[in-house]
Design a protein around this motif. Sequence first.
Motif, PDB file in Angstrom:
ATOM      1  N   LEU A 103       0.820  -1.210   0.000  1.00 19.37           N
ATOM      2  CA  LEU A 103       0.000   0.000   0.000  1.00 19.37           C
ATOM      3  C   LEU A 103       0.853   1.259   0.000  1.00 19.37           C
ATOM      4  O   LEU A 103       0.404   2.314  -0.454  1.00 19.37           O
ATOM      5  N   GLY A 104       2.062   1.178   0.559  1.00 15.68           N
ATOM      6  CA  GLY A 104       2.928   2.343   0.612  1.00 15.68           C
ATOM      7  C   GLY A 104       2.507   3.387   1.632  1.00 15.68           C
ATOM      8  O   GLY A 104       2.880   4.549   1.534  1.00 15.68           O
ATOM      9  N   TRP A 105       1.756   2.974   2.650  1.00 22.73           N
ATOM     10  CA  TRP A 105       1.326   3.923   3.683  1.00 22.73           C
ATOM     11  C   TRP A 105       2.420   4.176   4.711  1.00 22.73           C
ATOM     12  O   TRP A 105       2.449   5.233   5.334  1.00 22.73           O
ATOM     13  N   ILE A 106       3.296   3.205   4.929  1.00 23.54           N
ATOM     14  CA  ILE A 106       4.446   3.363   5.821  1.00 23.54           C
ATOM     15  C   ILE A 106       5.675   2.871   5.063  1.00 23.54           C
ATOM     16  O   ILE A 106       5.728   1.709   4.641  1.00 23.54           O
ATOM     17  N   SER A 107       6.660   3.737   4.889  1.00 22.27           N
ATOM     18  CA  SER A 107       7.807   3.427   4.042  1.00 22.27           C
ATOM     19  C   SER A 107       8.618   2.264   4.603  1.00 22.27           C
ATOM     20  O   SER A 107       8.948   2.246   5.791  1.00 22.27           O
ATOM     21  N   GLY A 108       8.932   1.312   3.726  1.00 24.70           N
ATOM     22  CA  GLY A 108       9.743   0.179   4.135  1.00 24.70           C
ATOM     23  C   GLY A 108       9.528  -1.013   3.232  1.00 24.70           C
ATOM     24  O   GLY A 108       8.750  -0.964   2.268  1.00 24.70           O
ATOM     25  N   GLU A 109      10.263  -2.089   3.544  1.00 23.10           N
ATOM     26  CA  GLU A 109      10.183  -3.325   2.782  1.00 23.10           C
ATOM     27  C   GLU A 109       9.908  -4.494   3.708  1.00 23.10           C
ATOM     28  O   GLU A 109      10.289  -4.469   4.884  1.00 23.10           O
ATOM     29  N   VAL A 110       9.263  -5.510   3.178  1.00 23.20           N
ATOM     30  CA  VAL A 110       9.029  -6.744   3.921  1.00 23.20           C
ATOM     31  C   VAL A 110      10.001  -7.787   3.381  1.00 23.20           C
ATOM     32  O   VAL A 110       9.918  -8.190   2.216  1.00 23.20           O
ATOM     33  N   ARG A 111      10.929  -8.199   4.246  1.00 23.94           N
ATOM     34  CA  ARG A 111      12.040  -9.067   3.852  1.00 23.94           C
ATOM     35  C   ARG A 111      11.984 -10.398   4.616  1.00 23.94           C
ATOM     36  O   ARG A 111      11.385 -10.474   5.680  1.00 23.94           O
ATOM     37  N   PRO A 112      12.660 -11.436   4.093  1.00 19.38           N
ATOM     38  CA  PRO A 112      12.677 -12.717   4.800  1.00 19.38           C
ATOM     39  C   PRO A 112      13.449 -12.632   6.104  1.00 19.38           C
ATOM     40  O   PRO A 112      14.441 -11.899   6.213  1.00 19.38           O
ATOM     41  N   LEU A 113      12.988 -13.354   7.118  1.00 20.42           N
ATOM     42  CA  LEU A 113      13.722 -13.453   8.369  1.00 20.42           C
ATOM     43  C   LEU A 113      15.067 -14.129   8.119  1.00 20.42           C
ATOM     44  O   LEU A 113      15.143 -15.126   7.390  1.00 20.42           O
ATOM     45  N   ALA A 114      16.105 -13.573   8.721  1.00 23.90           N
ATOM     46  CA  ALA A 114      17.449 -14.141   8.578  1.00 23.90           C
ATOM     47  C   ALA A 114      18.150 -14.072   9.929  1.00 23.90           C
ATOM     48  O   ALA A 114      19.017 -13.226  10.147  1.00 23.90           O
ATOM     49  N   PRO A 115      17.769 -14.943  10.873  1.00 25.05           N
ATOM     50  CA  PRO A 115      18.361 -14.900  12.216  1.00 25.05           C
ATOM     51  C   PRO A 115      19.878 -15.078  12.181  1.00 25.05           C
ATOM     52  O   PRO A 115      20.401 -15.879  11.399  1.00 25.05           O
ATOM     53  N   LYS A 116      20.569 -14.305  13.012  1.00 24.38           N
ATOM     54  CA  LYS A 116      22.032 -14.432  13.090  1.00 24.38           C
ATOM     55  C   LYS A 116      22.427 -15.788  13.677  1.00 24.38           C
ATOM     56  O   LYS A 116      23.455 -16.357  13.318  1.00 24.38           O
ATOM     57  N   HIS A 154       9.559 -10.124   7.706  1.00 25.84           N
ATOM     58  CA  HIS A 154       9.442  -9.040   8.684  1.00 25.84           C
ATOM     59  C   HIS A 154       9.471  -7.686   7.994  1.00 25.84           C
ATOM     60  O   HIS A 154      10.010  -7.530   6.891  1.00 25.84           O
ATOM     61  N   PHE A 155       8.881  -6.712   8.652  1.00 29.68           N
ATOM     62  CA  PHE A 155       8.781  -5.345   8.151  1.00 29.68           C
ATOM     63  C   PHE A 155      10.068  -4.603   8.508  1.00 29.68           C
ATOM     64  O   PHE A 155      10.406  -4.454   9.673  1.00 29.68           O
ATOM     65  N   GLN A 156      10.786  -4.139   7.484  1.00 30.98           N
ATOM     66  CA  GLN A 156      11.981  -3.317   7.687  1.00 30.98           C
ATOM     67  C   GLN A 156      11.589  -1.883   7.353  1.00 30.98           C
ATOM     68  O   GLN A 156      11.568  -1.479   6.195  1.00 30.98           O
ATOM     69  N   ALA A 157      11.250  -1.130   8.393  1.00 31.84           N
ATOM     70  CA  ALA A 157      10.750   0.231   8.196  1.00 31.84           C
ATOM     71  C   ALA A 157      11.891   1.181   7.837  1.00 31.84           C
ATOM     72  O   ALA A 157      13.009   1.071   8.350  1.00 31.84           O
ATOM     73  N   HIS A 169      13.984 -12.330  17.821  1.00 40.59           N
ATOM     74  CA  HIS A 169      13.991 -13.733  17.383  1.00 40.59           C
ATOM     75  C   HIS A 169      15.267 -13.920  16.575  1.00 40.59           C
ATOM     76  O   HIS A 169      15.285 -13.736  15.351  1.00 40.59           O
ATOM     77  N   GLY A 170      16.353 -14.236  17.268  1.00 36.00           N
ATOM     78  CA  GLY A 170      17.650 -14.296  16.617  1.00 36.00           C
ATOM     79  C   GLY A 170      18.131 -12.940  16.157  1.00 36.00           C
ATOM     80  O   GLY A 170      18.888 -12.825  15.198  1.00 36.00           O
ATOM     81  N   GLY A 171      17.685 -11.896  16.814  1.00 29.82           N
ATOM     82  CA  GLY A 171      17.962 -10.510  16.452  1.00 29.82           C
ATOM     83  C   GLY A 171      16.690  -9.687  16.575  1.00 29.82           C
ATOM     84  O   GLY A 171      15.588 -10.226  16.660  1.00 29.82           O
ATOM     85  N   SER A 172      16.847  -8.378  16.602  1.00 25.33           N
ATOM     86  CA  SER A 172      15.693  -7.489  16.773  1.00 25.33           C
ATOM     87  C   SER A 172      14.810  -7.480  15.528  1.00 25.33           C
ATOM     88  O   SER A 172      15.310  -7.413  14.397  1.00 25.33           O
ATOM     89  N   LEU A 173      13.502  -7.547  15.763  1.00 26.25           N
ATOM     90  CA  LEU A 173      12.515  -7.499  14.685  1.00 26.25           C
ATOM     91  C   LEU A 173      11.426  -6.497  15.042  1.00 26.25           C
ATOM     92  O   LEU A 173      11.088  -6.325  16.215  1.00 26.25           O
ATOM     93  N   VAL A 174      10.862  -5.886  14.031  1.00 25.84           N
ATOM     94  CA  VAL A 174       9.756  -4.957  14.239  1.00 25.84           C
ATOM     95  C   VAL A 174       8.498  -5.743  14.620  1.00 25.84           C
ATOM     96  O   VAL A 174       8.087  -6.664  13.914  1.00 25.84           O
ATOM     97  N   ALA A 175       7.901  -5.368  15.759  1.00 25.45           N
ATOM     98  CA  ALA A 175       6.664  -6.000  16.215  1.00 25.45           C
ATOM     99  C   ALA A 175       5.433  -5.159  15.893  1.00 25.45           C
ATOM    100  O   ALA A 175       4.330  -5.693  15.796  1.00 25.45           O
ATOM    101  N   ALA A 176       5.623  -3.839  15.748  1.00 25.23           N
ATOM    102  CA  ALA A 176       4.491  -2.963  15.446  1.00 25.23           C
ATOM    103  C   ALA A 176       4.999  -1.695  14.777  1.00 25.23           C
ATOM    104  O   ALA A 176       6.082  -1.203  15.093  1.00 25.23           O
ATOM    105  N   VAL A 177       4.200  -1.194  13.848  1.00 24.34           N
ATOM    106  CA  VAL A 177       4.504   0.064  13.171  1.00 24.34           C
ATOM    107  C   VAL A 177       3.285   0.977  13.269  1.00 24.34           C
ATOM    108  O   VAL A 177       2.175   0.523  13.569  1.00 24.34           O
ATOM    109  N   GLY A 178       3.488   2.255  12.995  1.00 22.78           N
ATOM    110  CA  GLY A 178       2.347   3.160  12.984  1.00 22.78           C
ATOM    111  C   GLY A 178       2.747   4.599  12.807  1.00 22.78           C
ATOM    112  O   GLY A 178       3.900   4.985  13.037  1.00 22.78           O
TER     113      GLY A 178
END
Length: 208
Positions: A103-116, A154-157, A169-178
């Motif tokens: 939708l492009g309402w919040i700038s960012g990309e949704v990328r695959p999880l890649a735990p360290k 995961h959402f990479q804002a 989860h194997g590193g910090s992940l975004v849980a909520a945006v707004g």
Amino acid sequence: MAEIVALVDYGAGNLHSVENALRKVGAEVIVTADPETLRAADRIVLPGVGSFRACAEGLRAVDGAIEAMSERVLVGGAPFLGICVGMQLLADVGLEHGSTPGLGWISGEVRPLAPKDRDVKVPHMGWNEVAPLPHARDHAVLDAGEAYFLHSYHFQAERGADILAMTDHGGSLVAAVGRDNIAGVQFHPEKSQSYGLGLLANFLEWRP
């Protein structure tokens, strides 16, 4: 007269469980994808499970739904909540099964999880902490607590100000945006017991 919550019906798999949870906290819910109903709603909830591409294509297949949501939320200021892939669809693009516009309402990309840590499993499944960031600790919808997650992307804002909460989860992940009258959560409030019901109740009272 009770406010109407439009729960967007575009084939998302968690539709009925979200509807039941909203009704449990007292919401007057209409399950719909009708553009005129969306334009008249007081609040809009966009659910979603499965792949970003399938959900984005499903939403775009409903004639006029995105335009009606944009008009009601971005112009009309109606409170909006995206859940799981419904939250991810707020991004500019999702990189699941190729590149798919969001939708492009919040700038960012949704990328695959890649735990360290290679011992950390994907998908991220189960209960985990929701930790609001300092600038979002007084957000009317979001509280600290534990919620149920199930996702492989995961959402990479792009902007830190748009991130409301993190998890790990194997590193910090975004849980909520707004931002403004828009909120999105990566976890499933409808599966998160008292914490999730509390969040949905907060959403019903939210006056952004």
